[in-house]
Design a protein around this motif. Structure first.
Motif, PDB file in Angstrom:
ATOM      1  N   LYS A  11       0.867  -1.336   0.068  1.00 33.82           N
ATOM      2  CA  LYS A  11      -0.146  -0.212  -0.104  1.00 33.82           C
ATOM      3  C   LYS A  11       0.607   1.224  -0.034  1.00 33.82           C
ATOM      4  O   LYS A  11       0.735   2.013  -0.874  1.00 33.82           O
ATOM      5  CB  LYS A  11      -0.949   0.015   1.119  1.00 33.82           C
ATOM      6  N   ASN A  12       2.039   1.166   0.969  1.00 38.48           N
ATOM      7  CA  ASN A  12       2.695   2.551   0.961  1.00 38.48           C
ATOM      8  C   ASN A  12       3.502   2.720  -0.271  1.00 38.48           C
ATOM      9  O   ASN A  12       3.773   3.943  -0.929  1.00 38.48           O
ATOM     10  CB  ASN A  12       3.698   2.443   2.067  1.00 38.48           C
ATOM     11  N   VAL A  13       4.143   1.570  -0.773  1.00 40.14           N
ATOM     12  CA  VAL A  13       4.857   1.705  -2.358  1.00 40.14           C
ATOM     13  C   VAL A  13       4.049   2.203  -3.247  1.00 40.14           C
ATOM     14  O   VAL A  13       4.294   3.248  -4.136  1.00 40.14           O
ATOM     15  CB  VAL A  13       5.535   0.363  -2.564  1.00 40.14           C
ATOM     16  N   VAL A  14       2.844   1.629  -3.359  1.00 45.10           N
ATOM     17  CA  VAL A  14       2.168   2.133  -4.441  1.00 45.10           C
ATOM     18  C   VAL A  14       1.594   3.403  -4.440  1.00 45.10           C
ATOM     19  O   VAL A  14       1.384   4.175  -5.309  1.00 45.10           O
ATOM     20  CB  VAL A  14       0.558   1.066  -4.524  1.00 45.10           C
ATOM     21  N   GLN A  15       1.206   3.926  -3.178  1.00 47.00           N
ATOM     22  CA  GLN A  15       0.787   5.118  -2.940  1.00 47.00           C
ATOM     23  C   GLN A  15       1.728   6.345  -3.188  1.00 47.00           C
ATOM     24  O   GLN A  15       1.554   7.412  -4.039  1.00 47.00           O
ATOM     25  CB  GLN A  15       0.097   5.482  -1.674  1.00 47.00           C
ATOM     26  N   PHE A 129       7.809  -0.736 -20.254  1.00 48.41           N
ATOM     27  CA  PHE A 129       9.052  -1.488 -19.339  1.00 48.41           C
ATOM     28  C   PHE A 129       9.341  -1.066 -18.035  1.00 48.41           C
ATOM     29  O   PHE A 129       9.761  -1.991 -17.442  1.00 48.41           O
ATOM     30  CB  PHE A 129      10.378  -0.628 -20.263  1.00 48.41           C
ATOM     31  N   VAL A 130       9.132   0.255 -17.561  1.00 50.30           N
ATOM     32  CA  VAL A 130       9.261   0.485 -16.020  1.00 50.30           C
ATOM     33  C   VAL A 130       8.244  -0.255 -15.365  1.00 50.30           C
ATOM     34  O   VAL A 130       8.836  -0.601 -14.184  1.00 50.30           O
ATOM     35  CB  VAL A 130       9.274   2.152 -15.972  1.00 50.30           C
ATOM     36  N   VAL A 131       6.996  -0.129 -15.755  1.00 52.79           N
ATOM     37  CA  VAL A 131       5.899  -0.954 -14.892  1.00 52.79           C
ATOM     38  C   VAL A 131       6.550  -2.518 -14.822  1.00 52.79           C
ATOM     39  O   VAL A 131       6.114  -2.971 -13.935  1.00 52.79           O
ATOM     40  CB  VAL A 131       4.688  -0.967 -15.780  1.00 52.79           C
ATOM     41  N   MET A 132       7.067  -2.980 -15.936  1.00 57.55           N
ATOM     42  CA  MET A 132       7.560  -4.547 -15.943  1.00 57.55           C
ATOM     43  C   MET A 132       8.658  -4.657 -14.685  1.00 57.55           C
ATOM     44  O   MET A 132       8.765  -5.662 -14.031  1.00 57.55           O
ATOM     45  CB  MET A 132       7.855  -4.988 -17.000  1.00 57.55           C
ATOM     46  N   PHE A 133       9.744  -3.622 -14.881  1.00 57.84           N
ATOM     47  CA  PHE A 133      10.529  -3.635 -13.998  1.00 57.84           C
ATOM     48  C   PHE A 133      10.131  -3.834 -12.414  1.00 57.84           C
ATOM     49  O   PHE A 133      10.816  -4.446 -11.544  1.00 57.84           O
ATOM     50  CB  PHE A 133      11.590  -2.448 -14.338  1.00 57.84           C
ATOM     51  N   ASP A 144      -1.114  -3.084  -9.460  1.00 58.36           N
ATOM     52  CA  ASP A 144      -0.198  -2.520  -8.513  1.00 58.36           C
ATOM     53  C   ASP A 144       0.918  -1.722  -8.923  1.00 58.36           C
ATOM     54  O   ASP A 144       1.318  -0.658  -8.660  1.00 58.36           O
ATOM     55  CB  ASP A 144       0.058  -3.436  -7.258  1.00 58.36           C
ATOM     56  N   ALA A 145       1.661  -2.360  -9.766  1.00 54.62           N
ATOM     57  CA  ALA A 145       2.824  -1.918 -10.512  1.00 54.62           C
ATOM     58  C   ALA A 145       2.585  -0.513 -11.422  1.00 54.62           C
ATOM     59  O   ALA A 145       3.272   0.372 -11.429  1.00 54.62           O
ATOM     60  CB  ALA A 145       3.715  -2.963 -11.303  1.00 54.62           C
ATOM     61  N   VAL A 149       3.710   3.200 -10.701  1.00 55.42           N
ATOM     62  CA  VAL A 149       4.287   4.252 -11.472  1.00 55.42           C
ATOM     63  C   VAL A 149       3.529   5.430 -12.066  1.00 55.42           C
ATOM     64  O   VAL A 149       4.025   6.532 -12.089  1.00 55.42           O
ATOM     65  CB  VAL A 149       4.562   3.444 -12.950  1.00 55.42           C
ATOM     66  N   GLN A 150       2.252   5.151 -12.016  1.00 50.86           N
ATOM     67  CA  GLN A 150       1.230   6.399 -12.508  1.00 50.86           C
ATOM     68  C   GLN A 150       1.196   7.318 -11.342  1.00 50.86           C
ATOM     69  O   GLN A 150       1.054   8.579 -11.487  1.00 50.86           O
ATOM     70  CB  GLN A 150      -0.285   5.843 -12.543  1.00 50.86           C
ATOM     71  N   ASN A 151       1.562   6.977 -10.139  1.00 48.02           N
ATOM     72  CA  ASN A 151       1.325   7.962  -8.876  1.00 48.02           C
ATOM     73  C   ASN A 151       2.860   8.755  -8.737  1.00 48.02           C
ATOM     74  O   ASN A 151       2.772   9.554  -7.708  1.00 48.02           O
ATOM     75  CB  ASN A 151       1.294   7.174  -7.651  1.00 48.02           C
ATOM     76  N   ARG A 152       3.717   8.314  -9.573  1.00 46.25           N
ATOM     77  CA  ARG A 152       4.943   9.081  -9.505  1.00 46.25           C
ATOM     78  C   ARG A 152       5.009   9.919 -10.948  1.00 46.25           C
ATOM     79  O   ARG A 152       5.746  10.983 -10.960  1.00 46.25           O
ATOM     80  CB  ARG A 152       5.990   8.259  -9.425  1.00 46.25           C
TER      81      ARG A 152
END
Length: 239
Positions: A11-15, A129-133, A144-145, A149-152
């Protein structure tokens, strides 16, 4: 391989950071997705001053083959580049190309570098590519991945074909993890068994000698008993 995150950690990582206010012009900049891994558009890679201020050392240049004349490494004398020629359409196979990019990123970060991954607009192609990484790095689901990435970098929007491949890649990397996890204990058991066998080999001669000595000692003892209890014909002599 990193340990799986707890639900709270996911949760913390994704947010991500909650204090970032997204502005439209930020799509022309690059954002840090993971420590030492940045994502952005080609325009961000054209400024030597910007790259140096971000302490970039390695650049993954992902471009449609038709864009090769403009989207290209600009400072090969200053940075280490990986260039991938692809097509930004739903039929393009990204999964086949991803291992090359992952290896490049992993090695760069392991060496203390900072990596910028970019395509032309930083909207669809390079984000996939970054989402896969990120997915494999944190052992996340593709959703979640993607959200992480979208949240950043709020402006990313991989096309439908790329989204389908993100789902497929989740199944691929999870299957690889399952195989690795199941084979690891077997390796330990094999090593332990070999160790025991080696110990048996080392001790085998001694134990054999011990058994051999025991047999010899017992036979000697039996001989002694036999010699004391041997029939004496004189004892029966009545003449």
């Amino acid at each position: 391989m990193n340990a799986p995150l707890t639900d709270e950690q996911v949760k913390n990582v994704v947010q991500g950071p909650g204090d970032v206010e997204w502005r439209y012009e930020m799509r022309r900049e690059c954002q840090e997705i993971l420590p030492n891994l940045l994502l952005g558009p080609f325009v961000a890679s054209k400024s030597l001053e910007t790259l140096r201020s971000l302490r970039i050392t390695h650049i993954v240049c992902i471009r449609d083959a038709k864009e090769a004349f403009s989207v290209r490494p600009r400072f090969p004398e200053s940075f280490t580049y990986l260039t991938l020629d692809v097509e930004d359409n739903e039929e393009q196979n990204l999964i086949r190309l991803f291992p090359t990019a992952k290896q490049f990123i992993d090695q760069a970060i392991a060496q203390g570098g900072r990596v910028l991954v970019h395509c032309n607009g930083g909207i669809s192609l390079s984000p996939a590519f970054v989402v896969m990484f990120v997915m494999q790095h944190y052992q996340l689901s593709w959703e979640d991945a993607l959200h992480m990435v979208q949240n950043r970098r709020y402006c990313i929007s991989p096309n439908g074909g790329f989204l389908t491949q993100l789902k497929e890649y989740e199944a691929i990397y999870r299957a690889s993890q399952a195989v690795a996890s199941s084979s690891y204990p077997n390796v330990n058991r094999t090593i332990a068994r070999r160790k025991r066998e080696d110990e048996d080999d080392e001790d085998g001669t001694d134990r054999y000698d011990d058994r051999k000595r025991a047999l010899v000692d017992n036979s000697d003892h039996d001989d002694a008993l036999s010699s004391t209890s041997t029939y004496d014909p004189d004892s029966m002599d009545v003449s």
